[in-house]
Design a protein around this motif. Structure first.
Motif, PDB file in Angstrom:
ATOM      1  N   SER A 236      62.164  91.125  46.048  1.00 28.19           N
ATOM      2  CA  SER A 236      62.675  91.676  47.133  1.00 28.19           C
ATOM      3  C   SER A 236      64.041  91.422  47.869  1.00 28.19           C
ATOM      4  O   SER A 236      64.819  92.103  47.922  1.00 28.19           O
ATOM      5  CB  SER A 236      61.667  91.778  48.564  1.00 28.19           C
ATOM      6  OG  SER A 236      60.338  92.377  47.998  1.00 28.19           O
ATOM      7  N   GLY A 237      64.322  90.166  47.789  1.00 28.08           N
ATOM      8  CA  GLY A 237      65.562  89.596  48.196  1.00 28.08           C
ATOM      9  C   GLY A 237      66.689  90.110  47.102  1.00 28.08           C
ATOM     10  O   GLY A 237      67.886  90.411  47.615  1.00 28.08           O
ATOM     11  N   LEU A 238      66.242  89.810  45.833  1.00 29.77           N
ATOM     12  CA  LEU A 238      67.306  90.281  44.823  1.00 29.77           C
ATOM     13  C   LEU A 238      67.509  91.640  44.783  1.00 29.77           C
ATOM     14  O   LEU A 238      68.629  92.038  44.522  1.00 29.77           O
ATOM     15  CB  LEU A 238      66.698  89.901  43.332  1.00 29.77           C
ATOM     16  CG  LEU A 238      66.612  88.294  43.212  1.00 29.77           C
ATOM     17  CD1 LEU A 238      65.865  88.137  41.770  1.00 29.77           C
ATOM     18  CD2 LEU A 238      67.985  87.706  43.165  1.00 29.77           C
ATOM     19  N   SER A 239      66.432  92.581  45.189  1.00 23.27           N
ATOM     20  CA  SER A 239      66.819  94.088  45.292  1.00 23.27           C
ATOM     21  C   SER A 239      67.542  94.235  46.213  1.00 23.27           C
ATOM     22  O   SER A 239      68.384  95.241  46.349  1.00 23.27           O
ATOM     23  CB  SER A 239      65.280  94.503  45.308  1.00 23.27           C
ATOM     24  OG  SER A 239      64.750  94.427  44.081  1.00 23.27           O
ATOM     25  N   PHE A 240      67.373  93.537  47.495  1.00 21.02           N
ATOM     26  CA  PHE A 240      67.890  93.729  48.519  1.00 21.02           C
ATOM     27  C   PHE A 240      69.543  93.546  48.502  1.00 21.02           C
ATOM     28  O   PHE A 240      70.269  94.282  48.867  1.00 21.02           O
ATOM     29  CB  PHE A 240      67.567  92.804  49.805  1.00 21.02           C
ATOM     30  CG  PHE A 240      68.235  92.940  51.195  1.00 21.02           C
ATOM     31  CD1 PHE A 240      67.898  93.873  52.053  1.00 21.02           C
ATOM     32  CD2 PHE A 240      69.392  92.225  51.574  1.00 21.02           C
ATOM     33  CE1 PHE A 240      68.430  94.033  53.312  1.00 21.02           C
ATOM     34  CE2 PHE A 240      69.923  92.321  52.568  1.00 21.02           C
ATOM     35  CZ  PHE A 240      69.485  93.184  53.647  1.00 21.02           C
ATOM     36  N   LEU A 241      70.009  92.642  47.722  1.00 19.37           N
ATOM     37  CA  LEU A 241      71.351  92.141  47.188  1.00 19.37           C
ATOM     38  C   LEU A 241      71.789  93.203  46.104  1.00 19.37           C
ATOM     39  O   LEU A 241      73.131  93.185  45.748  1.00 19.37           O
ATOM     40  CB  LEU A 241      71.374  90.810  46.946  1.00 19.37           C
ATOM     41  CG  LEU A 241      71.131  89.952  48.010  1.00 19.37           C
ATOM     42  CD1 LEU A 241      71.121  88.454  47.255  1.00 19.37           C
ATOM     43  CD2 LEU A 241      72.118  89.697  49.096  1.00 19.37           C
ATOM     44  N   GLY A 242      70.981  94.028  45.536  1.00 19.75           N
ATOM     45  CA  GLY A 242      71.312  94.996  44.673  1.00 19.75           C
ATOM     46  C   GLY A 242      71.307  94.398  43.250  1.00 19.75           C
ATOM     47  O   GLY A 242      72.071  95.205  42.137  1.00 19.75           O
ATOM     48  N   LEU A 243      70.675  93.239  43.175  1.00 22.58           N
ATOM     49  CA  LEU A 243      70.416  92.729  41.807  1.00 22.58           C
ATOM     50  C   LEU A 243      69.273  93.071  41.129  1.00 22.58           C
ATOM     51  O   LEU A 243      69.041  92.679  39.945  1.00 22.58           O
ATOM     52  CB  LEU A 243      70.780  91.432  41.891  1.00 22.58           C
ATOM     53  CG  LEU A 243      72.146  90.785  42.112  1.00 22.58           C
ATOM     54  CD1 LEU A 243      72.385  89.531  42.662  1.00 22.58           C
ATOM     55  CD2 LEU A 243      73.270  91.459  41.230  1.00 22.58           C
ATOM     56  N   GLY A 244      68.417  93.855  41.620  1.00 26.75           N
ATOM     57  CA  GLY A 244      66.987  93.991  41.312  1.00 26.75           C
ATOM     58  C   GLY A 244      66.797  95.393  40.702  1.00 26.75           C
ATOM     59  O   GLY A 244      67.612  96.110  39.868  1.00 26.75           O
ATOM     60  N   ALA A 245      65.981  95.907  41.234  1.00 19.39           N
ATOM     61  CA  ALA A 245      65.590  97.501  41.074  1.00 19.39           C
ATOM     62  C   ALA A 245      66.897  98.411  41.621  1.00 19.39           C
ATOM     63  O   ALA A 245      67.297  98.307  42.523  1.00 19.39           O
ATOM     64  CB  ALA A 245      64.398  97.939  41.641  1.00 19.39           C
ATOM     65  N   GLN A 246      67.189  99.257  40.504  1.00 16.60           N
ATOM     66  CA  GLN A 246      68.511  99.988  40.823  1.00 16.60           C
ATOM     67  C   GLN A 246      67.905 101.404  41.439  1.00 16.60           C
ATOM     68  O   GLN A 246      67.004 101.917  41.043  1.00 16.60           O
ATOM     69  CB  GLN A 246      69.260 100.295  39.570  1.00 16.60           C
ATOM     70  CG  GLN A 246      69.674  98.837  38.876  1.00 16.60           C
ATOM     71  CD  GLN A 246      70.673  98.346  39.957  1.00 16.60           C
ATOM     72  OE1 GLN A 246      71.611  98.793  40.318  1.00 16.60           O
ATOM     73  NE2 GLN A 246      70.207  96.777  40.154  1.00 16.60           N
ATOM     74  N   PRO A 247      68.715 102.141  42.200  1.00 19.75           N
ATOM     75  CA  PRO A 247      68.442 103.516  42.848  1.00 19.75           C
ATOM     76  C   PRO A 247      67.925 104.492  41.570  1.00 19.75           C
ATOM     77  O   PRO A 247      68.891 104.276  40.422  1.00 19.75           O
ATOM     78  CB  PRO A 247      69.834 103.995  43.520  1.00 19.75           C
ATOM     79  CG  PRO A 247      70.242 102.472  43.885  1.00 19.75           C
ATOM     80  CD  PRO A 247      70.166 101.580  42.784  1.00 19.75           C
ATOM     81  N   PRO A 248      67.436 105.184  41.778  1.00 23.82           N
ATOM     82  CA  PRO A 248      66.486 105.676  43.019  1.00 23.82           C
ATOM     83  C   PRO A 248      65.125 105.122  43.009  1.00 23.82           C
ATOM     84  O   PRO A 248      64.237 105.259  43.730  1.00 23.82           O
ATOM     85  CB  PRO A 248      66.499 107.104  42.829  1.00 23.82           C
ATOM     86  CG  PRO A 248      66.008 107.464  41.599  1.00 23.82           C
ATOM     87  CD  PRO A 248      67.117 106.446  40.701  1.00 23.82           C
ATOM     88  N   THR A 249      64.915 103.903  42.283  1.00 23.44           N
ATOM     89  CA  THR A 249      63.528 103.177  42.428  1.00 23.44           C
ATOM     90  C   THR A 249      62.920 103.055  43.787  1.00 23.44           C
ATOM     91  O   THR A 249      63.806 102.210  44.458  1.00 23.44           O
ATOM     92  CB  THR A 249      63.663 101.895  41.433  1.00 23.44           C
ATOM     93  OG1 THR A 249      64.138 102.188  40.277  1.00 23.44           O
ATOM     94  CG2 THR A 249      62.182 101.275  41.231  1.00 23.44           C
ATOM     95  N   PRO A 250      61.873 103.084  44.075  1.00 23.25           N
ATOM     96  CA  PRO A 250      61.473 102.985  45.261  1.00 23.25           C
ATOM     97  C   PRO A 250      60.616 101.596  45.586  1.00 23.25           C
ATOM     98  O   PRO A 250      59.607 101.453  45.673  1.00 23.25           O
ATOM     99  CB  PRO A 250      60.337 104.017  45.505  1.00 23.25           C
ATOM    100  CG  PRO A 250      59.783 104.191  44.230  1.00 23.25           C
ATOM    101  CD  PRO A 250      60.721 104.105  43.085  1.00 23.25           C
ATOM    102  N   GLU A 251      61.706 100.508  45.348  1.00 25.62           N
ATOM    103  CA  GLU A 251      61.287  99.126  45.578  1.00 25.62           C
ATOM    104  C   GLU A 251      61.574  98.731  46.894  1.00 25.62           C
ATOM    105  O   GLU A 251      62.378  99.247  47.482  1.00 25.62           O
ATOM    106  CB  GLU A 251      62.186  98.247  44.466  1.00 25.62           C
ATOM    107  CG  GLU A 251      61.252  97.078  44.272  1.00 25.62           C
ATOM    108  CD  GLU A 251      61.749  95.768  45.218  1.00 25.62           C
ATOM    109  OE1 GLU A 251      60.971  95.033  45.357  1.00 25.62           O
ATOM    110  OE2 GLU A 251      62.879  95.959  45.795  1.00 25.62           O
ATOM    111  N   TRP A 252      60.389  97.840  47.450  1.00 20.85           N
ATOM    112  CA  TRP A 252      60.559  97.712  48.862  1.00 20.85           C
ATOM    113  C   TRP A 252      61.873  96.863  49.361  1.00 20.85           C
ATOM    114  O   TRP A 252      62.436  97.254  50.246  1.00 20.85           O
ATOM    115  CB  TRP A 252      59.393  96.823  49.275  1.00 20.85           C
ATOM    116  CG  TRP A 252      58.116  97.605  49.164  1.00 20.85           C
ATOM    117  CD1 TRP A 252      57.854  98.809  49.239  1.00 20.85           C
ATOM    118  CD2 TRP A 252      56.638  96.945  49.187  1.00 20.85           C
ATOM    119  NE1 TRP A 252      56.666  99.139  48.971  1.00 20.85           N
ATOM    120  CE2 TRP A 252      55.963  97.958  49.272  1.00 20.85           C
ATOM    121  CE3 TRP A 252      56.495  95.549  49.245  1.00 20.85           C
ATOM    122  CZ2 TRP A 252      54.434  97.747  49.022  1.00 20.85           C
ATOM    123  CZ3 TRP A 252      54.891  95.338  49.085  1.00 20.85           C
ATOM    124  CH2 TRP A 252      54.070  96.466  49.090  1.00 20.85           C
TER     125      TRP A 252
END
Length: 301
Positions: A236-252
């Motif tokens: 979740s932290g990596l996605s929060f920084l934009g390095l994880g799941a990419q839009p529009p993927t509904p990752e928390w």
């Protein structure tokens, strides 16, 4: 005629002794049932798994493409239980869809990291000497970095995607499992029955996989459960920084990142994904703590 055969007793059916390993697991389960926190954690995890499997088929809106641009940032209502985001998408549907993605990252990353860590830990603990020194020095180097920082570095090199997040979190969890398994292996391999197996000519692979590994599962299970919670936070932290799941993927984590820009005028956009992360992490931590107490032989049933 001799009557000596008239009173011959019928052979009795041999009674199979109880399986001590099965009895041990029953004892662990009984202890776990008495731990209210662990039960709450287990129930929450089961609910999350059910939501991940069934929820996407029951969501009222498409979490990716159903956009109501005239109803952006709407507060929770009967039409949108969790409100809508800045694109008019239903947050409830996106949180439900994100449950499966988050659990998948947590489970698969720890499965991969634990598999490699267990293998390296057993090899280091069983063979010792130079093999142990080389493996554990590599693990010490990895442990020198905070797990989130190590995962961040790996994802930065590999690029932002869910697959790379799984790889990064898995690599950051390897040293923890390797150290735990190595210590347990060192304790078990000194027992007399291991020496007896060697004297009988058992191969190293048979001793490792049939006699050592089954006897060190307790700390592995506990650490795996707690590590899933850490993996969810890291992903979740990596996605929060934009390095994880990419839009529009509904990752928390990604949803939480989108909602930070609307904390004042539409706090619900970040509130519900954040609560989902808290519930998932809390559930695995509660179950992990309960398992640790249940596997402890010092605790009474």
């Amino acid at each position: 005629m001799s009557r000596s055969n008239e009173h011959i007793e019928k052979p009795q059916t041999a009674i199979k002794p109880p399986n001590p390993r099965l009895k041990s697991w029953k004892s662990v389960f009984n202890k776990l049932k008495k731990n209210k926190s662990a039960v709450v954690g287990g129930v929450l995890i089961i609910l999350l798994i059910i939501i991940a499997l069934v929820g996407p088929y029951l969501t009222p809106y498409d979490p990716l493409y159903d956009q109501d641009v005239t109803n952006k940032l709407a507060t929770p209502s009967s039409d949108h239980w969790f409100g809508t985001d800045n694109f008019g998408r239903d947050i409830f549907s996106r949180v439900i869809q994100g449950t499966g993605l988050t659990l998948m990252i947590g489970f698969f990353s720890i499965l991969l990291g634990a598999t490699i860590g267990i293998f390296l830990g057993i090899i280091a603990g069983y063979y010792g000497k130079r093999t142990d020194s080389i493996i554990m020095r590599i693990m010490d180097v990895l442990l020198a970095f905070p797990s989130i920082l190590l995962a961040l570095t790996i994802v930065t090199v590999l690029g932002g995607s869910m697959f790379n997040v799984i790889i990064a979190v898995a690599i950051s969890s390897i040293p923890i499992f390797a150290r735990i398994v190595r210590g347990s292996t060192l304790s078990v391999k000194k027992l007399e029955y291991i020496d007896a197996m060697r004297a009988l000519g058992a191969s190293d692979s048979r001793i490792i996989f049939k006699h050592i590994l089954p006897n060190i599962t307790s700390p592995i299970i506990v650490q795996a459960t707690l590590s899933i919670a850490t993996a969810i936070l890291s992903a979740s932290g990596l996605s929060f920084l934009g390095l994880g799941a990419q839009p529009p993927t509904p990752e928390w984590g990604a949803m939480l990142s989108d909602g930070r820009n609307y904390l004042y005028n539409a706090p619900h956009v970040a509130l519900f994904p954040g609560l989902a992360i808290v519930v998932a992490v809390l559930a695995f931590n509660l179950l992990g703590d309960g398992l640790r107490d249940a596997f402890d032989p010092k605790t009474r049933e």
